[in-house]
Write an enzyme that holds these catalytic residues in place. Structure first.
Site, PDB file in Angstrom:
ATOM      1  CG  HIS A   1      11.938 -51.949  85.718  1.00 47.32           C
ATOM      2  ND1 HIS A   1      12.446 -53.099  86.257  1.00 47.32           N
ATOM      3  CD2 HIS A   1      10.653 -51.898  86.144  1.00 47.32           C
ATOM      4  CE1 HIS A   1      11.527 -53.730  86.949  1.00 47.32           C
ATOM      5  NE2 HIS A   1      10.415 -53.015  86.890  1.00 47.32           N
TER       6      HIS A   1
ATOM      7  CG  ASP B   1      21.051 -50.440  80.961  1.00 40.94           C
ATOM      8  OD1 ASP B   1      19.827 -50.520  81.147  1.00 40.94           O
ATOM      9  OD2 ASP B   1      21.702 -51.271  80.311  1.00 40.94           O
TER      10      ASP B   1
HETATM   11  P1  ADQ Z   1      16.676 -54.360  79.759  1.00 40.91           P
HETATM   12  O1  ADQ Z   1      16.926 -53.075  79.055  1.00 40.91           O
HETATM   13  O2  ADQ Z   1      15.997 -55.406  78.961  1.00 40.91           O
HETATM   14  O3  ADQ Z   1      15.886 -54.132  81.120  1.00 40.91           O
HETATM   15  P2  ADQ Z   1      18.820 -55.807  81.306  1.00 40.91           P
HETATM   16  O4  ADQ Z   1      18.799 -55.250  82.665  1.00 40.91           O
HETATM   17  O5  ADQ Z   1      20.183 -56.127  80.838  1.00 40.91           O
HETATM   18  O6  ADQ Z   1      18.160 -54.873  80.208  1.00 40.91           O
HETATM   19  O7  ADQ Z   1      17.969 -57.135  81.342  1.00 40.91           O
HETATM   20  C1  ADQ Z   1      17.861 -57.947  80.228  1.00 40.91           C
HETATM   21  C2  ADQ Z   1      17.495 -59.370  80.623  1.00 40.91           C
HETATM   22  O8  ADQ Z   1      17.226 -60.063  79.409  1.00 40.91           O
HETATM   23  C3  ADQ Z   1      18.625 -60.097  81.317  1.00 40.91           C
HETATM   24  O9  ADQ Z   1      18.104 -60.957  82.296  1.00 40.91           O
HETATM   25  C4  ADQ Z   1      19.307 -60.875  80.174  1.00 40.91           C
HETATM   26  O10 ADQ Z   1      19.880 -62.103  80.539  1.00 40.91           O
HETATM   27  C5  ADQ Z   1      18.160 -61.117  79.226  1.00 40.91           C
HETATM   28  N1  ADQ Z   1      18.692 -61.080  77.857  1.00 40.91           N
HETATM   29  C6  ADQ Z   1      19.359 -60.087  77.251  1.00 40.91           C
HETATM   30  N2  ADQ Z   1      19.726 -60.467  76.012  1.00 40.91           N
HETATM   31  C7  ADQ Z   1      19.284 -61.711  75.839  1.00 40.91           C
HETATM   32  C8  ADQ Z   1      19.360 -62.667  74.780  1.00 40.91           C
HETATM   33  N3  ADQ Z   1      19.993 -62.439  73.635  1.00 40.91           N
HETATM   34  N4  ADQ Z   1      18.760 -63.854  74.965  1.00 40.91           N
HETATM   35  C9  ADQ Z   1      18.121 -64.114  76.100  1.00 40.91           C
HETATM   36  N5  ADQ Z   1      18.043 -63.281  77.143  1.00 40.91           N
HETATM   37  C10 ADQ Z   1      18.609 -62.098  77.013  1.00 40.91           C
HETATM   38  C11 ADQ Z   1      15.273 -53.006  81.769  1.00 40.91           C
HETATM   39  C12 ADQ Z   1      16.162 -51.787  81.986  1.00 40.91           C
HETATM   40  C13 ADQ Z   1      17.414 -52.187  82.726  1.00 40.91           C
HETATM   41  C14 ADQ Z   1      17.043 -52.875  84.041  1.00 40.91           C
HETATM   42  C15 ADQ Z   1      16.026 -53.975  83.811  1.00 40.91           C
HETATM   43  C16 ADQ Z   1      15.497 -54.531  85.125  1.00 40.91           C
HETATM   44  O11 ADQ Z   1      16.494 -51.188  80.737  1.00 40.91           O
HETATM   45  O12 ADQ Z   1      18.221 -51.056  82.993  1.00 40.91           O
HETATM   46  O13 ADQ Z   1      18.203 -53.431  84.616  1.00 40.91           O
HETATM   47  O14 ADQ Z   1      14.921 -53.504  83.074  1.00 40.91           O
HETATM   48  O15 ADQ Z   1      15.034 -53.528  85.969  1.00 40.91           O
END
Ligand code: ADQ
Length: 477
Positions: free
Chosen positions: A158, A366
């Site tokens: 990921h 990311d």
């Molecule tokens: P993350 O680093 O956690 O994921 P991201 O891809 O943005 O980052 O996913 C976060 C998820 O958590 C999103 O669905 C978002 O809505 C939710 N989220 C974030 N902040 C939140 C909050 N304050 N309250 C509730 N929900 C929140 C890792 C990798 C990424 C990759 C994903 C999926 O780091 O690059 O995109 O996995 O593969």
């Protein structure tokens, strides 16, 4: 696919998704597990108080079996907080100065992976397709092969995958790459990550890249490919349309007093570029004085990995910066930054995204960044907001109609905020439609179906091609 789907990940999604805390990824995985009648295996998130558990705790819910293991405090420290989050996470995000490697944590990481393989093995049937997720579990496939498991096993990373000059800083890089080659399929988020992997195999491991995408190295052959993860686009868009006028969204809108909202939503993590984002916002307020009192940045950043010192540090830094910027620019009736150190449900976030004129997504690195995709999907088609997106988020490869910025370029980000605020409706619509087309084509269902189909097409290994290792006694760890 004829057998069951077995998902393995460090953390297992909550059994009760109705609470609304399950992320988009978890919801997508749950749908796949339900369709194939599957099992989800991983760490329970709990720390055991006594000796290490001898077998997983197994719960059945809505057609899915959840098998979870508690970790001992030592295992959690070495495997999770240590090698996974203080070595591999910063390294994979190109943050060498934060990468802290030590042999003890690395050994614990390997041993926990072997222990997971030992506990997973009795739950498997030969026709099961196993999907292993993320950097916590790189050695799991090899540990499963050592137990003579011939199942089709796919691995999906990921995070970003670093290019060889960065990766080779890891003292055991060759061991790690050899472990990866135990999988049938190795999936990356983007073509950039895939290229970095191939470069390593070609130039560091003397491997061969075949024209069909397979790679041969260390006497093993695996298929390596990019599978950009998506979101549940239509469902998220519908949720945002529904919650765009919910009481919570209305309360937020009322509080803005017609000011433009800029939203940032990230786990509190140094890879997300929050310090640089706050600097850019401060610069924006300096450069575009007419915008003062007319915009609000709402940064939502719940703490994560709070036991790792670097995460405590970034939290302190951001609190200081928010205080500094607010102290410097605030007026009696206006505060420039609202900084919220907490989580929200998907429902609430969807409504907030729809309210925001700008989605500010500026990670330093990311893998993908699902927030960028969720922000776009949540927009009102008649009056969409604009995404300002880092070129170093995997999502930038697909969402090239966003305003693409370099998060290290403070002025550049400040100017992009201004450009987004003054962008005419027609241009916003045009850019948004191009991004939405992409999000509809490559949604979470398309992502997981293509990954599963690729793993399912791999040959079944009746006899894994390398020798069995001696079973490990838990006490040896
Ligand atoms: P993350 O680093 O956690 O994921 P991201 O891809 O943005 O980052 O996913 C976060 C998820 O958590 C999103 O669905 C978002 O809505 C939710 N989220 C974030 N902040 C939140 C909050 N304050 N309250 C509730 N929900 C929140 C890792 C990798 C990424 C990759 C994903 C999926 O780091 O690059 O995109 O996995 O593969």
């Amino acid at each position: 696919m004829t057998g069951r789907l077995i998902v393995v990940s460090n953390r297992v999604a909550p059994v009760d998704e109705s609470k609304g805390t399950a992320g988009g990824l978890a919801i997508g995985m749950l749908a796949a597990l339900r369709a194939a009648g599957g099992l989800w295996f991983g760490w329970s998130g709990r720390i055991s108080t006594g000796a290490a558990a001898t077998s997983p705790s197994v719960v059945e819910h809505a057609g899915i079996t959840y098998a979870t293991m508690d970790l001992t405090p030592q295992d959690c420290a070495g495997y999770y907080n240590g090698h996974a989050n203080r070595t591999l996470w910063p390294l994979f995000h190109y943050r060498l100065h934060l990468t802290d490697y030590n042999r003890k944590d690395c050994a614990t990481y390997l041993n926990v992976n072997r222990w997971f393989a030992e506990k997973l093995a009795p739950l498997l049937r030969p026709t099961d397709l196993v999907w292993v997720n993320d950097y916590h579990l790189i050695p799991l496939g090899e540990a499963m092969r050592a137990r003579r498991l011939g199942n089709r096993i796919g691995f999906f990373l990921h995070t970003p995958f670093p290019s060889p000059p960065v990766l080779t800083a890891l003292p055991n890089h060759a061991q790690m790459m050899r472990q990866l080659m135990a999988y049938d399929v190795i999936g990356f988020q983007t073509a950039v990550d895939l290229r970095a992997f191939r470069d390593y195999m070609r130039f560091e491991a003397d491997g061969t890249i075949h024209t069909d995408g397979r790679v041969t190295a260390y006497g093993r052959t695996a298929l390596a490919a990019a599978f950009p993860i998506g979101i549940d686009t239509e469902d998220f868009a519908a949720l945002a349309a529904e919650t765009g006028d919910s009481p919570k969204t209305q309360r937020l809108r009322t509080s803005l007093l017609h000011r433009d909202l800029i939203i940032g939503v990230d786990r509190l993590d140094y890879s997300k570029g929050l310090v640089e984002r706050f600097c850019a916002y401060e610069r924006f307020l300096e450069l575009f004085q007419k915008r003062r009192s007319h915009v609000v940045l709402m940064q939502i950043a719940p703490s994560s990995r709070a036991e790792v010192p670097e995460y405590q540090e970034i939290r302190r830094t951001l609190e200081r910066m928010a205080g500094h910027i607010n102290g410097r620019f605030a007026e009696p009736e206006w505060v420039p930054i609202r900084y919220l150190n907490r989580s929200f449900t998907r429902r609430v976030l969807a409504g907030y995204y729809r309210t925001a004129r700008i989605g500010l997504v500026t990670p330093l690195r990311d893998g993908m960044n699902l927030v960028a995709k969720e922000y776009v999907a949540a927009q009102n088609p008649e009056d969409p907001g604009m995404l300002v997106l880092s070129q170093f988020a995997g999502a930038a490869q697909e969402l090239d109609s966003a305003l693409i910025v370099n998060p290290f370029d403070t002025e550049g980000v400040a100017e992009a905020i201004e450009q987004a605020l003054s962008m005419p409706l027609e241009e916003r619509k045009e850019r948004w439609e191009a991004m939405m087309d992409q999000l509809r084509r490559q949604d979470i269902t398309a992502w997981r179906e293509s990954f599963i189909a690729t793993v399912a097409a791999a040959p079944y290994r009746a006899e894994p091609s390398w020798p069995k290792k001696k079973p490990l006694a838990r006490s040896a760890f």
